[in-house]
Design an enzyme around this catalytic site. Sequence first.
Site, short mmCIF file in Angstrom:
data_model
loop_
_atom_site.label_atom_id
_atom_site.label_comp_id
_atom_site.label_asym_id
_atom_site.label_seq_id
_atom_site.Cartn_x
_atom_site.Cartn_y
_atom_site.Cartn_z
N GLN A 106 0.86 -1.18 0.00
CA GLN A 106 0.00 0.00 0.00
C GLN A 106 0.90 1.23 0.00
O GLN A 106 1.98 1.22 0.60
CB GLN A 106 -0.94 0.00 1.20
CG GLN A 106 -2.05 -1.03 1.08
CD GLN A 106 -2.99 -1.03 2.27
OE1 GLN A 106 -2.61 -1.43 3.36
NE2 GLN A 106 -4.22 -0.57 2.04
N SER A 107 0.45 2.30 -0.65
CA SER A 107 1.35 3.41 -0.96
C SER A 107 1.71 4.27 0.23
O SER A 107 2.84 4.73 0.35
CB SER A 107 0.72 4.29 -2.06
OG SER A 107 0.51 3.53 -3.23
N THR A 108 0.77 4.51 1.14
CA THR A 108 1.01 5.44 2.25
C THR A 108 0.61 4.78 3.56
O THR A 108 -0.16 3.80 3.58
CB THR A 108 0.22 6.74 2.06
OG1 THR A 108 -1.17 6.46 2.06
CG2 THR A 108 0.61 7.43 0.75
#
Length: 696
Positions: free
Chosen positions: A20-22
Site C-alpha cells: 500500500q502506498s502510504t
Amino acid sequence: MHAKITGEHLARSALVYVRQSTMAQVLGNLESQKRQYQLAEAARDTGFAEVRVIDEDLGRSGSGLIARPGFQRLVAEVCAGTVGAVYCIEASRLSRNGRDWHHLIDLCALTGALVVDPEGVYDPRQMNDRLLLGLKGTMSEYELSLLRQRGLAARDAKAKRGELRFTLPPGFCWSEDDRIEMDPDERVRQAIHLIFAKFRELGSGRQVFLWLRAADVHLPVVLRNGALRKIAWRKPAYHSVMQVLHNPVYAGAYAFGRTGNRMAVVEGEARKTSGHHRAIEEWGVLIKSNHEGYIDWQAYEENRVLLGENAHMQKRTARKSGRGGQALLSGMARCARCGRMMRVFYKTGTDLSHRYQCRGDDSHVGAGLCIGAGGGGIDAAVTGQLLEAVSGRAVQAALLAGQQATRAQEVVRLAVEKELDEARYAAELAERRYEHVDPAKRHVARTLEARWNAALERVASVEQKLAALGAELIARPGVDPDVLLRLATDLPSAWNAAGTDARARQRLVRLLIEEVVIDIDQAENAFVLLIHWIGGRHTEVRLARRRTGRFPPGPKRTAADILRKLGGHWPDRELAVTLNRMRCRTEDDETWTTVRVAELRDRLAIPPYDPEAEEEKTVSVDAAAKRLGVCVASVHKLIRAQILPATQILYSAPWKIPLAALETEAVRIGLQEIAARRPRQALDKIADRSMTLPGF
C-alpha cells in the site's frame, strides 16, 4: 486449476506481494489489505505447496522514487528460478513505473514464472499475455501520473485562496470557516509574544533560547496524532525558538510551499528527498495580511535579515551580527579594495588590542593580503561619529530604555502566573475525576488519587517559583528616571561604563550603521573610513596612520656600518634578523638573508662569528628564556628592571646576557615574582574593558 499452471509451476513456490502506498492507507484501507493477504489462500487452493507473503513495502510508494526492499527481494527470488507464480491484487501493486514493471516481466519470462491476479493468469513467454501485461503496466503508470496531477492542481488552487489546511504552529488554530486565527489560550499567546519581544531585545535566537532556559519559561509545542492536534508545554528547545522566528505565519501571512523536493540518482536509481528550504521568491503561495499576526511583515523582514547576519558561516561577504569581543566593528568592516568583510585578529597575552585585516582571496596561494588597520583608533573614530549622531535623541532613548527595563521585569512574572492558572485548573480537574469515581474500584481510585497528588505538587512548585520571582523583583533596584536623564546628557560616560559590555555596544552600532568601508590613502598616509548609515546617508572620516620605520633612533645607518659594528659578535642568521628589524635593505631593495649577510661580510673582510673566541660566555634572550623556563617577554622585563645584566652594541641589536648572571640571587627572586603573578584566566574578566576615547 488454470491450464497455464503446470506441474512445473506447482513444484516451485508462489509469492504474494502485498503493498500500500502510504501509511494512511495502511491504517485506513483495511479491506485492501485483507484482499491482498487472501491471495495466499487462493494460491494454496490452486495447488502451490509453498506460499510466501512479501509485505515489507506496506506504506511505500511504487513510483520508483523511494527504496522498496520487498520488491527487491521479489526480483531476487524470481531471478533465482525458484518462483512459479507471482500473485498480486492488480498491476499497480507491483509497480507504478514502467522500468520496474518491465524488468520484472522480463525476469518472469526468462525463468518461466507466471503473473497471477484476480482477473486471470498471464505467462510472459506468450506474446498476447506479454502485450496485455505491458498495457497494464503502462496504464498503471499513467493512472498514477494523472491522479497526482489532479491532486496537485486541486491542492494548489485551494492554497492560492488561502483555504488549504495544514498543521499550524503553536499560537494559531483553524476556525470553522477555514480561517487562521490566534489561539484562544492566553498563555500560548503570551509565550509567543515573549519570544518575539526578547528577540528584538537580544538580537539572537540562541540568546533568546538561553534566556528562556535561565528564566525557566516553558513553550507550547504542537503534538499531532492523525487528525488530533494537542498543545503540550515543554522546556525551551533551540529548534522550537528558531521555528517561531522563521515562520511567516506569525507575521500574518499565509505561506505554502516553503520547502521543496529534490531528485538524486543513488546507486543507479532515482531517489526523492523532501524538506529542502526555498528562497522566499520561490514559495508556492504567499498571501500577506491574511490574518492577525503577532508581528507585522516589516518586523518579520527585519528579523530575517538579522537571522541571516547571525549565520556567520553561511554568507561570507554579508554583514555579520555582533557576537561579543573587544572589536566594535566585528562583521561590519568591509575592505574597499576587494569588497570582502575584514577579519578581526586579537593579540595574545596581556595585550588585548585587536586588528582588522583583509586576507583577500586567501583560497588561492600567493594571492596576497589587501589592507590591515589597528582596531583601537578605528573603533574610537566610529564611536565618536556615533555618539555625535545620537546626542540629540539621547533623552528620549534613555526614557524608552527605562520603560523597556520595567516591562522586562513583568514579562517573566506574567508567564509564571499563567502557568500557575493552568496548574490549578489541572489540579481541580484531577480532584473532580477522583470525586466521581466509585470508591469500590480501588485500582482506579488509587491511580486518580496519585494523579491528583501530582497535580497538587505541581501547583505548589509553581507557587514557590512565583514567590521567589516576586522576592527577586522586589529586591532588584528600580529604574530611576533622573539617573537616566543624567546619563543621557553624558553619553561618553554611559558608553565607557564598566557595565556596558561589548555585545551591547555592537548592537547599538548596528542599529544606526549598516557597515564601515575601510581604505588607505597612501599619499596622505591615512585611513579613509566611509560610514554607511542605516538611513542611507554616508560619512567620510580620515584617520592618520602611525608612521613606521622610526627606529633605530639617530642618523640612519647603512648595512655596511651595522656589520662593521656587529660582525664577529653574532652569527649571520642573527645579523640578518637585526638588519631587517632596523629597516635596512639590500642594494636590490630586498630583505636580508643569511647568504646575503655572508656575501657582504666577506666583501668587507669581517671574520665570521667564533663562539670559542669570547672571553665571557654569553647567551641570547631566547636561550636565556629556555634556561630560566620563562617566556621572552619575562626576560625583557628582567632586563628593563636591571635585575638581569645585559649589553647591546646597537639599538635593536641582540642582547648579550652573561651566562653566569642567570644563577644570581637577584634573578632567582625576580623569577619568583613572575611566577606569583595572576593566572592568565584572570585576564578574561577585563576583555570587555571600557574603551578610552580621545576628547571625552
